[in-house]
Design a protein around this motif. Structure first.
Motif, PDB file in Angstrom:
ATOM      1  N   ALA A  82       0.980  -1.126   0.076  1.00 52.95           N
ATOM      2  CA  ALA A  82      -0.093   0.189   0.044  1.00 52.95           C
ATOM      3  C   ALA A  82       0.861   1.325  -0.137  1.00 52.95           C
ATOM      4  N   LEU A  83       2.164   1.096   0.585  1.00 50.36           N
ATOM      5  CA  LEU A  83       2.891   2.250   0.657  1.00 50.36           C
ATOM      6  C   LEU A  83       3.374   2.601  -0.683  1.00 50.36           C
ATOM      7  N   GLU A  84       3.758   1.687  -1.395  1.00 49.34           N
ATOM      8  CA  GLU A  84       4.279   1.803  -2.833  1.00 49.34           C
ATOM      9  C   GLU A  84       3.067   2.311  -3.475  1.00 49.34           C
ATOM     10  N   ASP A  85       2.135   1.945  -3.490  1.00 56.86           N
ATOM     11  CA  ASP A  85       0.773   2.681  -4.387  1.00 56.86           C
ATOM     12  C   ASP A  85       0.674   4.337  -3.802  1.00 56.86           C
ATOM     13  N   SER A  86       1.020   4.434  -2.484  1.00 57.15           N
ATOM     14  CA  SER A  86       0.439   5.581  -2.080  1.00 57.15           C
ATOM     15  C   SER A  86       1.359   6.677  -2.160  1.00 57.15           C
ATOM     16  N   LEU A  87       2.773   6.157  -2.437  1.00 59.93           N
ATOM     17  CA  LEU A  87       3.889   6.988  -2.813  1.00 59.93           C
ATOM     18  C   LEU A  87       4.257   7.114  -4.213  1.00 59.93           C
ATOM     19  N   GLY A  88       3.377   6.571  -5.049  1.00 57.83           N
ATOM     20  CA  GLY A  88       3.826   6.570  -6.569  1.00 57.83           C
ATOM     21  C   GLY A  88       4.823   5.846  -7.022  1.00 57.83           C
ATOM     22  N   LEU A  89       5.094   4.678  -6.389  1.00 58.39           N
ATOM     23  CA  LEU A  89       6.341   3.940  -6.745  1.00 58.39           C
ATOM     24  C   LEU A  89       5.932   2.536  -7.493  1.00 58.39           C
ATOM     25  N   PRO A  90       6.875   2.073  -8.340  1.00 58.69           N
ATOM     26  CA  PRO A  90       6.459   1.086  -9.030  1.00 58.69           C
ATOM     27  C   PRO A  90       6.076  -0.123  -8.179  1.00 58.69           C
ATOM     28  N   ARG A  91       5.373  -1.191  -8.612  1.00 56.25           N
ATOM     29  CA  ARG A  91       5.044  -2.219  -7.830  1.00 56.25           C
ATOM     30  C   ARG A  91       6.165  -3.083  -7.454  1.00 56.25           C
ATOM     31  N   ALA A  92       6.060  -3.487  -6.057  1.00 52.89           N
ATOM     32  CA  ALA A  92       7.274  -4.445  -5.758  1.00 52.89           C
ATOM     33  C   ALA A  92       8.517  -3.565  -5.477  1.00 52.89           C
ATOM     34  N   ALA A  93       8.695  -2.106  -5.621  1.00 49.41           N
ATOM     35  CA  ALA A  93       9.851  -1.426  -5.439  1.00 49.41           C
ATOM     36  C   ALA A  93      10.290  -1.437  -4.110  1.00 49.41           C
ATOM     37  N   LEU A  94       9.498  -1.539  -3.131  1.00 45.60           N
ATOM     38  CA  LEU A  94      10.137  -1.322  -1.645  1.00 45.60           C
ATOM     39  C   LEU A  94      10.006  -2.744  -1.147  1.00 45.60           C
ATOM     40  N   GLU A  95       9.172  -3.563  -1.592  1.00 49.04           N
ATOM     41  CA  GLU A  95       9.081  -4.849  -1.054  1.00 49.04           C
ATOM     42  C   GLU A  95      10.238  -5.797  -1.598  1.00 49.04           C
ATOM     43  N   ARG A  96      10.851  -5.534  -2.627  1.00 47.39           N
ATOM     44  CA  ARG A  96      11.960  -6.506  -3.174  1.00 47.39           C
ATOM     45  C   ARG A  96      13.255  -6.333  -2.282  1.00 47.39           C
ATOM     46  N   LEU A  97      13.342  -4.923  -1.580  1.00 49.04           N
ATOM     47  CA  LEU A  97      14.384  -4.399  -0.848  1.00 49.04           C
ATOM     48  C   LEU A  97      14.423  -5.144   0.306  1.00 49.04           C
ATOM     49  N   LEU A  98      13.130  -5.875   0.781  1.00 48.23           N
ATOM     50  CA  LEU A  98      13.337  -6.526   2.063  1.00 48.23           C
ATOM     51  C   LEU A  98      13.767  -8.142   1.788  1.00 48.23           C
ATOM     52  N   THR A  99      13.889  -8.435   0.747  1.00 48.31           N
ATOM     53  CA  THR A  99      14.360  -9.902   0.297  1.00 48.31           C
ATOM     54  C   THR A  99      16.079  -9.620   0.496  1.00 48.31           C
ATOM     55  N   PRO A 100      16.615 -11.042   0.842  1.00 52.12           N
ATOM     56  CA  PRO A 100      18.100 -10.879   1.040  1.00 52.12           C
ATOM     57  C   PRO A 100      18.654 -10.864  -0.370  1.00 52.12           C
ATOM     58  N   VAL A 101      19.650 -10.201  -0.318  1.00 48.27           N
ATOM     59  CA  VAL A 101      20.376  -9.752  -1.471  1.00 48.27           C
ATOM     60  C   VAL A 101      21.860 -10.381  -1.620  1.00 48.27           C
ATOM     61  N   ARG A 102      22.620 -10.654  -2.625  1.00 46.43           N
ATOM     62  CA  ARG A 102      23.731 -11.219  -2.733  1.00 46.43           C
ATOM     63  C   ARG A 102      24.828 -10.182  -1.886  1.00 46.43           C
ATOM     64  N   PRO A 103      25.897 -10.978  -1.273  1.00 51.86           N
ATOM     65  CA  PRO A 103      26.707 -10.261  -0.617  1.00 51.86           C
ATOM     66  C   PRO A 103      27.496  -9.201  -1.666  1.00 51.86           C
ATOM     67  N   ARG A 104      27.912  -8.074  -1.314  1.00 50.95           N
ATOM     68  CA  ARG A 104      28.803  -7.392  -2.245  1.00 50.95           C
ATOM     69  C   ARG A 104      30.129  -7.814  -2.171  1.00 50.95           C
ATOM     70  N   SER A 105      30.797  -7.666  -3.156  1.00 50.15           N
ATOM     71  CA  SER A 105      32.129  -8.144  -3.363  1.00 50.15           C
ATOM     72  C   SER A 105      32.937  -7.076  -2.661  1.00 50.15           C
ATOM     73  N   PRO A 106      34.442  -7.478  -2.103  1.00 47.60           N
ATOM     74  CA  PRO A 106      35.318  -6.528  -1.454  1.00 47.60           C
ATOM     75  C   PRO A 106      35.503  -5.177  -2.476  1.00 47.60           C
ATOM     76  N   GLU A 107      35.432  -5.410  -3.766  1.00 49.27           N
ATOM     77  CA  GLU A 107      35.866  -4.401  -4.598  1.00 49.27           C
ATOM     78  C   GLU A 107      34.596  -3.391  -4.577  1.00 49.27           C
ATOM     79  N   ASP A 108      33.487  -4.006  -4.452  1.00 43.30           N
ATOM     80  CA  ASP A 108      32.051  -3.038  -4.253  1.00 43.30           C
ATOM     81  C   ASP A 108      32.218  -2.241  -3.217  1.00 43.30           C
ATOM     82  N   THR A 109      32.525  -3.015  -2.007  1.00 46.11           N
ATOM     83  CA  THR A 109      32.251  -2.107  -0.801  1.00 46.11           C
ATOM     84  C   THR A 109      33.618  -1.158  -0.850  1.00 46.11           C
ATOM     85  N   ALA A 110      34.674  -1.614  -1.203  1.00 49.13           N
ATOM     86  CA  ALA A 110      35.785  -0.482  -1.113  1.00 49.13           C
ATOM     87  C   ALA A 110      35.380   0.600  -1.963  1.00 49.13           C
ATOM     88  N   ALA A 111      35.111   0.497  -3.249  1.00 51.84           N
ATOM     89  CA  ALA A 111      34.543   1.592  -3.958  1.00 51.84           C
ATOM     90  C   ALA A 111      33.568   2.467  -3.489  1.00 51.84           C
TER      91      ALA A 111
END
Length: 314
Positions: A82-111
């Protein structure tokens, strides 16, 4: 303002910062930026969510927005949709951020960290054994950095006071990254702490970047706040300077940068500046310098990037 290529369901362009947060997270930052973009109070957000058949309290919204808690369970997920719809965001734009993501590589972290600190990735990579991502387990409620400039125009002491909230259970440290303005034998070091103690430390020999773990008095529970502070000084000669800055990787509910000058050596003018993670820079108007020989900037809901104060001696 530079705009990202993605667009919302109602055709409005997302800001570059919000688009980046929706791609990479974290959830609390994306939610905060989405609410700020709409200019809505939490009460107004709550009403919009209720009109879409979901229930969430203002207190819970505040926790989600600050990173003190994350949505969990079917009821919370309905509120997120409901927040996504209320704030004019694409569907699942916020929800997908709640799922585990792959760990970033050391290079990504350093950068990413190098970009926030305005340093080269090589300097960050030299901090072998330091947890580069550990600070992400804390949400910054308040950060106050006070820099003391001596009569010889050198940086004598940098005091940092932080109020943070644990995002997960077991958080027991903060890593301070600090570097002088040139690598000429200044040797930055921790000279004082309150409610924390220095542990493992690393220094890059070229840039003199100091990375030091500051251990808390006890491990924190998720949602628990903690207040701590530390002072950085120099074992070698302090560096001459005409600016002071702080690099944020994640948002801070309040960021205060303060600089105090010796009455024997006062700059002719001071002004603020900001560099976004995307590399966009801006310089604002002149800052006042009163009889106390102190100037400052105070930024509510400070976004990631490099925030600073620059001054001219003559």
């Amino acid at each position: 303002m530079t705009m990202a290529a993605s667009i919302t369901d109602d055709g409005e362009h997302l800001s570059a910062e919000l688009a980046a947060a929706l791609r990479a997270g974290p959830f609390d930052r994306a939610l905060d930026l989405a609410i700020r973009r709409r200019g809505l109070s939490l009460e107004a957000v709550q009403r919009r969510v209720a009109l879409r058949g979901a229930t969430v309290s203002q207190a819970t919204l505040s926790y989600w927005r600050r990173g003190g808690r994350r949505p969990d369970g079917d009821r919370s997920l309905r509120a997120v949709r409901a927040l996504e719809d209320s704030l004019g965001l694409p569907r699942a734009a916020l929800e997908r951020l709640l799922t585990p993501v792959r760990p970033r590589s050391p290079e990504d972290t350093a950068a990413g960290l190098a970009n926030a600190l305005d340093l080269s990735p090589a300097a960050i990579e030299s901090c072998d054994g330091i947890d580069l991502v550990g600070n992400n387990r804390l949400s910054l409620m308040s950060l106050h950095q006070h820099v003391h400039i001596g009569p010889d125009r050198t940086e004598r002491l940098v005091r940092t006071e932080i109020v943070a909230t644990a995002r997960v259970n077991g958080v027991d440290r903060w890593v301070s990254f600090f570097h002088p303005q040139d690598g000429e034998g200044h040797q930055p070091t921790v000279v004082g702490t309150r409610c924390c103690r220095p542990a493992r430390a690393r220094t890059d020999p070229d840039s003199e970047l100091l990375a030091v773990e500051l251990r808390f008095d006890y491990p924190l529970r998720s949602g628990e706040t903690y207040v701590y502070s530390f002072d950085i000084g120099y074992e070698g000669p302090p560096p001459a300077t005409d600016y002071s800055q702080y690099g944020l990787r994640t948002p801070a509910r309040q960021l205060v940068l303060q600089v105090s000058f010796d009455p024997a050596q006062v700059p002719v003018r001071c002004y603020r500046y900001y560099k976004s993670p995307a590399g966009l820079s801006s310089i604002d108007g002149e800052l006042p310098l009163g009889p106390s020989m102190t100037t400052h900037i105070a930024i509510p809901d400070a976004p990631p990037g490099v925030h600073g104060i620059r001054w001219e001696w003559e």
